[in-house]
Design a protein around this motif. Structure first.
Motif, PDB file in Angstrom:
ATOM      1  N   ASN A 119      40.387  29.183  -6.533  1.00 44.07           N
ATOM      2  CA  ASN A 119      39.188  28.263  -6.429  1.00 44.07           C
ATOM      3  C   ASN A 119      39.827  26.857  -5.816  1.00 44.07           C
TER       4      ASN A 119
ATOM      5  N   TRP B 168      32.409  27.919  -9.661  1.00 45.64           N
ATOM      6  CA  TRP B 168      33.572  28.447 -10.308  1.00 45.64           C
ATOM      7  C   TRP B 168      33.445  28.326 -12.010  1.00 45.64           C
ATOM      8  N   HIS B 169      33.557  29.532 -12.526  1.00 48.24           N
ATOM      9  CA  HIS B 169      33.243  29.243 -14.024  1.00 48.24           C
ATOM     10  C   HIS B 169      34.802  29.996 -14.662  1.00 48.24           C
TER      11      HIS B 169
ATOM     12  N   GLU C 298      34.961  33.700 -17.376  1.00 51.61           N
ATOM     13  CA  GLU C 298      34.334  34.974 -16.529  1.00 51.61           C
ATOM     14  C   GLU C 298      35.411  35.920 -16.494  1.00 51.61           C
TER      15      GLU C 298
ATOM     16  N   GLU D 105      37.275  38.374 -14.238  1.00 48.45           N
ATOM     17  CA  GLU D 105      37.568  38.370 -12.959  1.00 48.45           C
ATOM     18  C   GLU D 105      36.874  39.358 -12.208  1.00 48.45           C
TER      19      GLU D 105
ATOM     20  N   ARG E 158      33.484  37.527 -11.488  1.00 46.46           N
ATOM     21  CA  ARG E 158      33.593  36.376 -10.979  1.00 46.46           C
ATOM     22  C   ARG E 158      33.476  36.660  -9.367  1.00 46.46           C
ATOM     23  N   TRP E 159      34.170  37.719  -8.950  1.00 44.93           N
ATOM     24  CA  TRP E 159      34.284  37.949  -7.421  1.00 44.93           C
ATOM     25  C   TRP E 159      33.047  38.907  -6.906  1.00 44.93           C
TER      26      TRP E 159
ATOM     27  N   ARG F  89      29.990  38.142  -8.417  1.00 41.81           N
ATOM     28  CA  ARG F  89      29.097  37.171  -8.305  1.00 41.81           C
ATOM     29  C   ARG F  89      29.153  36.639  -6.970  1.00 41.81           C
TER      30      ARG F  89
ATOM     31  N   TRP G 124      38.477  38.347 -20.047  1.00 40.40           N
ATOM     32  CA  TRP G 124      38.532  37.827 -18.742  1.00 40.40           C
ATOM     33  C   TRP G 124      39.235  39.088 -17.972  1.00 40.40           C
TER      34      TRP G 124
END
Length: 312
Positions: free
Chosen positions: A68, A99-100, A103, A105, A108-109, A111, A252
């Motif tokens: 990020n 970016w959160h 969250e 991993e 996250r990606w 999303r 996470w």
């Protein structure tokens, strides 16, 4: 390896975003070549780290699955791609999803890529086709397969004490299981210590490349490890696992699929900001709180529920 395995789901989303396109991964040659041999990507652009990539031919899509910060986003911006997909980064003038920190991993990606038009989710982590599972429709360890014990991790904060790993390995061997101790070449002394105190155990420290490690885990009855790459490999291959967490909470990095196959042991507070330094130089207190009897109870429970998965 853990980062690469977490990236499998979003990489599959990118295939849906641009069907028929060639998917090239900029990554270290070893892990990148492994993903190519698994069919996850089409080719690898070997990169030792955050280095300039050169221009991308017009109309192509550049995707930042690295992090990020402006370092990686800036490198991709400099390639002048037809489209750049990445999280919001005002430092380089790129607008994207936020970016959160708190969250998973994989979420996250996924999303990021789903927001760009390439739907994907945790089920895309699989390296094992559900159609290849046992006739009962569930999965389990391979009957007669080895129990893989992986005592190492990249940083001391995520290494459970070696004497406890030795006690676990010895108890499993005494129960009649074939035990294989794995680790990198840098962990050879650690794997030798555990294997040397475990009658009949095989010391595979430094002896397996990624392809051989994949084959071993695919044919295993059970994998026991800390929060490190081999745990994510067990998830991807639907091999039962016991995973010990410490500074990083399971929300996470814990397994997201097949919960009946994976036992997570963690002594943090799930309702608090309960995390530490994953790169610390002493064992994290949450990991140190995990007891040997807890690990063995989880291991024997999973081994006793072996559903007879078959392999091809």
């Amino acid at each position: 390896m853990g980062d690469a395995l977490a990236g499998i789901a979003p990489l599959r989303g990118l295939r849906r975003l641009a069907p028929g396109s060639r998917l090239v991964l900029a990554a270290p040659a070893g892990v990148g070549g492994w993903l190519a041999r698994l069919g996850v990507v089409d080719a690898v652009l070997p990169t030792p780290g955050l280095v300039p990539l050169g221009p991308i031919r017009g109309g192509q899509i550049a995707v930042d699955l690295h992090g990020n910060g402006p370092a990686s986003r800036g490198l991709l911006t400099a390639t002048d791609p037809g489209r750049l997909i990445g999280f919001d980064c005002p430092e380089v003038g790129h607008a994207g999803p936020p970016w959160h920190r708190d969250e998973h991993e994989v979420h996250r990606w996924c999303r990021l890529v789903s927001d760009a038009g390439g739907p994907c989710g945790p089920e895309d982590l699989r390296l094992t086709d559900p159609a290849d599972r046992s006739p009962g429709g569930s999965s389990g360890g391979v009957p007669g397969g080895p129990v893989v014990v992986h005592p190492g991790a990249a940083a001391p904060a995520r290494r459970w004490p070696v004497e406890r790993w030795t006690a676990v390995a010895r108890a499993l061997a005494e129960d009649g299981h074939r035990v294989v101790i794995t680790g990198s070449a840098d962990e050879a002394a650690l794997t030798a210590e555990v294997a040397g105190s475990t009658p009949g155990a095989t010391d595979a420290g430094g002896a397996l490349d990624l392809d051989a490690l994949t084959d071993l885990v695919r044919g295993a009855a059970l994998v026991l490890s800390g929060d490190t790459g081999i745990a994510h490999l067990a998830t991807a291959l639907a091999t039962p696992s016991v995973v010990l967490f410490g500074p990083v909470p399971p929300r996470w990095w814990g397994p997201l699929i097949d919960p009946h196959l994976h036992h997570v042991l963690w002594h943090g507070d799930p309702d608090a900001d309960s995390w530490g330094d994953p790169h610390g130089d002493v064992v994290d207190p949450r990991l140190d709180a995990v007891r040997t009897d807890e690990v063995l109870a989880s291991a024997f429970d999973l081994l006793s529920h072996d559903t007879g998965r078959t392999t091809s």
